[in-house]
Motif scaffolding. Structure first.
Motif, PDB file in Angstrom:
ATOM      1  N   ALA A  22       7.934 -27.019   7.708  1.00 23.55           N
ATOM      2  CA  ALA A  22       6.518 -27.383   7.607  1.00 23.55           C
ATOM      3  C   ALA A  22       6.034 -27.402   6.164  1.00 23.55           C
ATOM      4  CB  ALA A  22       5.655 -26.426   8.439  1.00 23.55           C
ATOM      5  N   ARG A  23       6.961 -27.601   5.228  1.00 18.77           N
ATOM      6  CA  ARG A  23       6.607 -27.576   3.813  1.00 18.77           C
ATOM      7  C   ARG A  23       7.100 -28.804   3.059  1.00 18.77           C
ATOM      8  NH1 ARG A  23       8.120 -21.285   2.161  1.00 18.77           N
ATOM      9  NH2 ARG A  23       6.535 -20.277   3.472  1.00 18.77           N
ATOM     10  N   LEU A 113      -4.094 -33.791  18.054  1.00 19.99           N
ATOM     11  CA  LEU A 113      -5.188 -33.205  17.278  1.00 19.99           C
ATOM     12  C   LEU A 113      -4.702 -32.009  16.460  1.00 19.99           C
ATOM     13  CD1 LEU A 113      -7.907 -33.383  20.077  1.00 19.99           C
ATOM     14  CD2 LEU A 113      -7.655 -34.906  18.120  1.00 19.99           C
ATOM     15  N   GLU A 114      -3.805 -31.229  17.041  1.00 21.88           N
ATOM     16  CA  GLU A 114      -3.206 -30.135  16.286  1.00 21.88           C
ATOM     17  C   GLU A 114      -2.424 -30.680  15.092  1.00 21.88           C
ATOM     18  OE1 GLU A 114      -0.488 -26.121  17.028  1.00 21.88           O
ATOM     19  OE2 GLU A 114      -0.445 -27.749  18.508  1.00 21.88           O
ATOM     20  N   GLY A 115      -1.780 -31.826  15.310  1.00 21.12           N
ATOM     21  CA  GLY A 115      -1.069 -32.455  14.206  1.00 21.12           C
ATOM     22  C   GLY A 115      -1.984 -32.764  13.039  1.00 21.12           C
ATOM     23  N   HIS A 116      -3.174 -33.289  13.321  1.00 16.80           N
ATOM     24  CA  HIS A 116      -4.107 -33.594  12.235  1.00 16.80           C
ATOM     25  C   HIS A 116      -4.522 -32.335  11.478  1.00 16.80           C
ATOM     26  CE1 HIS A 116      -4.742 -37.867  12.368  1.00 16.80           C
ATOM     27  NE2 HIS A 116      -4.973 -37.868  13.666  1.00 16.80           N
ATOM     28  N   ILE A 117      -4.668 -31.232  12.172  1.00 13.96           N
ATOM     29  CA  ILE A 117      -5.015 -29.980  11.492  1.00 13.96           C
ATOM     30  C   ILE A 117      -3.857 -29.530  10.606  1.00 13.96           C
ATOM     31  CG2 ILE A 117      -5.538 -27.530  11.858  1.00 13.96           C
ATOM     32  CD1 ILE A 117      -7.053 -28.425  14.420  1.00 13.96           C
ATOM     33  N   HIS A 118      -2.637 -29.668  11.113  1.00 12.01           N
ATOM     34  CA  HIS A 118      -1.473 -29.267  10.313  1.00 12.01           C
ATOM     35  C   HIS A 118      -1.203 -30.238   9.175  1.00 12.01           C
ATOM     36  CE1 HIS A 118       0.330 -25.672  12.218  1.00 12.01           C
ATOM     37  NE2 HIS A 118      -0.498 -26.019  13.180  1.00 12.01           N
ATOM     38  N   ALA A 119      -1.762 -31.443   9.235  1.00 11.15           N
ATOM     39  CA  ALA A 119      -1.647 -32.347   8.092  1.00 11.15           C
ATOM     40  C   ALA A 119      -2.291 -31.736   6.855  1.00 11.15           C
ATOM     41  CB  ALA A 119      -2.293 -33.692   8.420  1.00 11.15           C
ATOM     42  N   VAL A 120      -3.381 -31.002   7.058  1.00 17.81           N
ATOM     43  CA  VAL A 120      -4.052 -30.349   5.927  1.00 17.81           C
ATOM     44  C   VAL A 120      -3.184 -29.212   5.391  1.00 17.81           C
ATOM     45  CG1 VAL A 120      -6.190 -29.311   5.119  1.00 17.81           C
ATOM     46  CG2 VAL A 120      -6.245 -30.905   7.040  1.00 17.81           C
ATOM     47  N   LEU A 121      -2.608 -28.423   6.303  1.00 19.78           N
ATOM     48  CA  LEU A 121      -1.724 -27.334   5.878  1.00 19.78           C
ATOM     49  C   LEU A 121      -0.505 -27.878   5.149  1.00 19.78           C
ATOM     50  CD1 LEU A 121      -1.913 -25.254   9.175  1.00 19.78           C
ATOM     51  CD2 LEU A 121      -2.841 -24.562   6.961  1.00 19.78           C
ATOM     52  N   LEU A 122       0.036 -28.983   5.648  1.00 17.46           N
ATOM     53  CA  LEU A 122       1.193 -29.598   5.000  1.00 17.46           C
ATOM     54  C   LEU A 122       0.833 -30.114   3.611  1.00 17.46           C
ATOM     55  CD1 LEU A 122       4.131 -30.558   5.176  1.00 17.46           C
ATOM     56  CD2 LEU A 122       3.319 -32.604   6.384  1.00 17.46           C
ATOM     57  N   GLU A 129      -1.190 -25.102  -2.775  1.00 12.91           N
ATOM     58  CA  GLU A 129      -2.503 -24.489  -2.548  1.00 12.91           C
ATOM     59  C   GLU A 129      -2.553 -23.700  -1.243  1.00 12.91           C
ATOM     60  OE1 GLU A 129      -5.245 -27.933  -4.726  1.00 12.91           O
ATOM     61  OE2 GLU A 129      -5.011 -27.927  -2.552  1.00 12.91           O
ATOM     62  N   ALA A 130      -1.414 -23.539  -0.574  1.00 14.97           N
ATOM     63  CA  ALA A 130      -1.415 -22.904   0.746  1.00 14.97           C
ATOM     64  C   ALA A 130      -1.959 -21.481   0.687  1.00 14.97           C
ATOM     65  CB  ALA A 130      -0.008 -22.908   1.334  1.00 14.97           C
ATOM     66  N   ASP A 131      -1.714 -20.777  -0.421  1.00 17.72           N
ATOM     67  CA  ASP A 131      -2.179 -19.387  -0.513  1.00 17.72           C
ATOM     68  C   ASP A 131      -3.690 -19.295  -0.722  1.00 17.72           C
ATOM     69  OD1 ASP A 131      -2.154 -20.449  -3.061  1.00 17.72           O
ATOM     70  OD2 ASP A 131      -1.307 -18.662  -4.015  1.00 17.72           O
ATOM     71  N   GLN A 132      -4.349 -20.452  -0.931  1.00 11.75           N
ATOM     72  CA  GLN A 132      -5.801 -20.453  -1.099  1.00 11.75           C
ATOM     73  C   GLN A 132      -6.546 -20.619   0.222  1.00 11.75           C
ATOM     74  OE1 GLN A 132      -7.023 -23.292  -4.136  1.00 11.75           O
ATOM     75  NE2 GLN A 132      -5.135 -22.974  -5.287  1.00 11.75           N
ATOM     76  N   ARG A 299     -13.919 -19.003   6.591  1.00 13.59           N
ATOM     77  CA  ARG A 299     -13.654 -18.802   5.168  1.00 13.59           C
ATOM     78  C   ARG A 299     -13.084 -20.057   4.506  1.00 13.59           C
ATOM     79  NH1 ARG A 299     -11.113 -12.831   4.595  1.00 13.59           N
ATOM     80  NH2 ARG A 299     -11.896 -13.158   2.478  1.00 13.59           N
ATOM     81  N   THR A 300     -12.813 -21.059   5.325  1.00 13.28           N
ATOM     82  CA  THR A 300     -12.269 -22.329   4.825  1.00 13.28           C
ATOM     83  C   THR A 300     -12.710 -23.437   5.765  1.00 13.28           C
ATOM     84  OG1 THR A 300     -10.290 -21.105   4.104  1.00 13.28           O
ATOM     85  CG2 THR A 300     -10.163 -23.510   4.054  1.00 13.28           C
TER      86      THR A 300
END
Length: 372
Positions: A22-23, A113-122, A129-132, A299-300
């Motif tokens: 996932a990275r 829809l979960e995929g779209h959310i994980h697009a931001v994490l990816l 910036e993942a640690d932010q 928080r985000t």
């Protein structure tokens, strides 16, 4: 390192990608059907399904070629299970089931829809910036077929990694935001898809020229959306301001010369109308999303989906979030629209948890829900 093949075919993009942990995006191939559906002013489900059948084999083959891998080198196969157009979904699901079974690899069904959310994490992983990103967060998924708000929590897995939990806060009661963009563009003779066209043309108009009233929804559902009224208001403005003749001339010009620049075919009044429409939709999306974030101590904030590529939406979200001291994250434009890299990324937590689907039992679902 877990390398997952993702397959996406929920609407009108045939996509395949290989993503590691996932990275790392090893490949991300997308075959768009825009040209196929443009003359109809929107996606034709039967044509979309046929196009997926024609394209899925070469698209998957190209994804492996770009990744420099053979089919047996992946550790799992992930596929969009829903929601979406059932005919389109079935093509991807059937192909993924056959591949997983033949290779003896785990199969993972993923909610689009979960995929779209994980697009931001990816994307955050790509940008280091993942640690932010802090949880809980509020995620807006906004596209041609979906407009929904989720509260996202994260919990550690026993081994490593995280499991994500989703709570639906609100959704559209009628048209999705992207659908409203497409319908307004079609009514004004601007072609399909409408979102990118309106985004481009609206920069030439005055967003304060026309005042559109935002929908007043029930107090019990403050995070729901409604865009059919705004769309209808635009249509009424067209009739009231005598723009019908201009639309007919524009359509005739485009038939004669499909490459004619729309900027030269639109009057200042039309450009003002587009800018005002876009402003109303974007500000409504931002206000409800950020109110939800305030009310749930998020928080985000995430904004993802095809409409999240809109330049004014990104500007408004960035400005309003900064005023609240609340970080906001977007995927890249390529990861905003439908793609398979986000599906592979969303499958990774389930891979770690050994949460696999039965290759013979997994089925597509046109209205697959996400969250509770």
């Amino acid at each position: 390192m877990a390398r997952i093949l993702g397959i996406e075919s929920s609407c009108d993009e045939t996509a395949a990608a290989v993503v590691a942990d996932a990275r790392q995006i090893l490949s991300n191939v997308i075959s768009s059907q825009i040209d196929l559906h443009a003359k109809y002013g929107g996606v034709v489900p039967e044509l979309a399904a046929r196009a997926h059948l024609e394209r899925i084999v070469p698209v998957v083959r190209e994804a492996f070629a770009q990744a420099g891998l053979s089919y047996g080198d992946v550790d799992a196969v992930a596929v969009t299970q829903g929601p979406g157009l059932i005919g389109s979904l079935l093509v991807g699901v059937a192909y993924a089931k056959a591949m997983a079974w033949s290779l003896g690899k785990p199969l993972i069904g993923v909610n689009h829809l979960e995929g779209h959310i994980h697009a931001v994490l990816l994307q955050a992983e790509q940008n280091a910036e993942a640690d932010q990103i802090e949880f809980p967060l509020v995620a807006l998924v906004v596209s041609g077929g979906h407009t929904a708000l989720y509260l996202v929590q994260r919990a550690p897995l026993a081994a490593k990694g995280f499991r994500y939990h989703y709570r639906l806060l609100g959704q559209t009661l009628d048209d999705a935001a992207g659908e409203a963009f497409d319908k307004v563009a079609r009514h004004l003779g601007l072609g399909y898809p409408g979102g990118p066209v309106i985004d481009r043309l609206a920069t030439r108009g005055n967003p304060d020229a026309f005042l559109f009233t935002r929908p007043r929804l029930r107090r019990a559902r403050p995070y729901d959306f409604s865009f059919s009224g705004i769309k209808t208001a635009v249509v009424r403005r067209v009739e009231k301001n005598g723009l019908r003749g201009e639309i007919e001339q524009r359509l005739a010009r485009r038939r004669a010369d499909p490459q004619a620049p729309l900027e030269q075919l639109c009057t200042p009044q039309t450009l003002d109308l587009l800018a005002s429409f876009q402003k109303c939709v974007v500000e409504d999306l931002a206000e409800r999303t950020l109110n939800a974030a305030d009310d749930h101590d998020a928080r985000t904030v995430f904004a993802s989906g095809g409409v999240a590529a809109n330049s004014r939406l990104r500007t408004i979200f960035a400005q309003e979030s900064a005023a609240r001291g609340l970080p906001v994250f977007f995927p890249s434009v390529q990861l905003s629209t439908d793609n398979a890299a986000m599906i592979a990324a969303a499958a990774f937590p389930r891979f770690l948890a050994r949460d696999f689907a039965d290759p013979l039992a997994l089925n597509a679902s046109a209205s697959l829900p996400l969250g509770r």
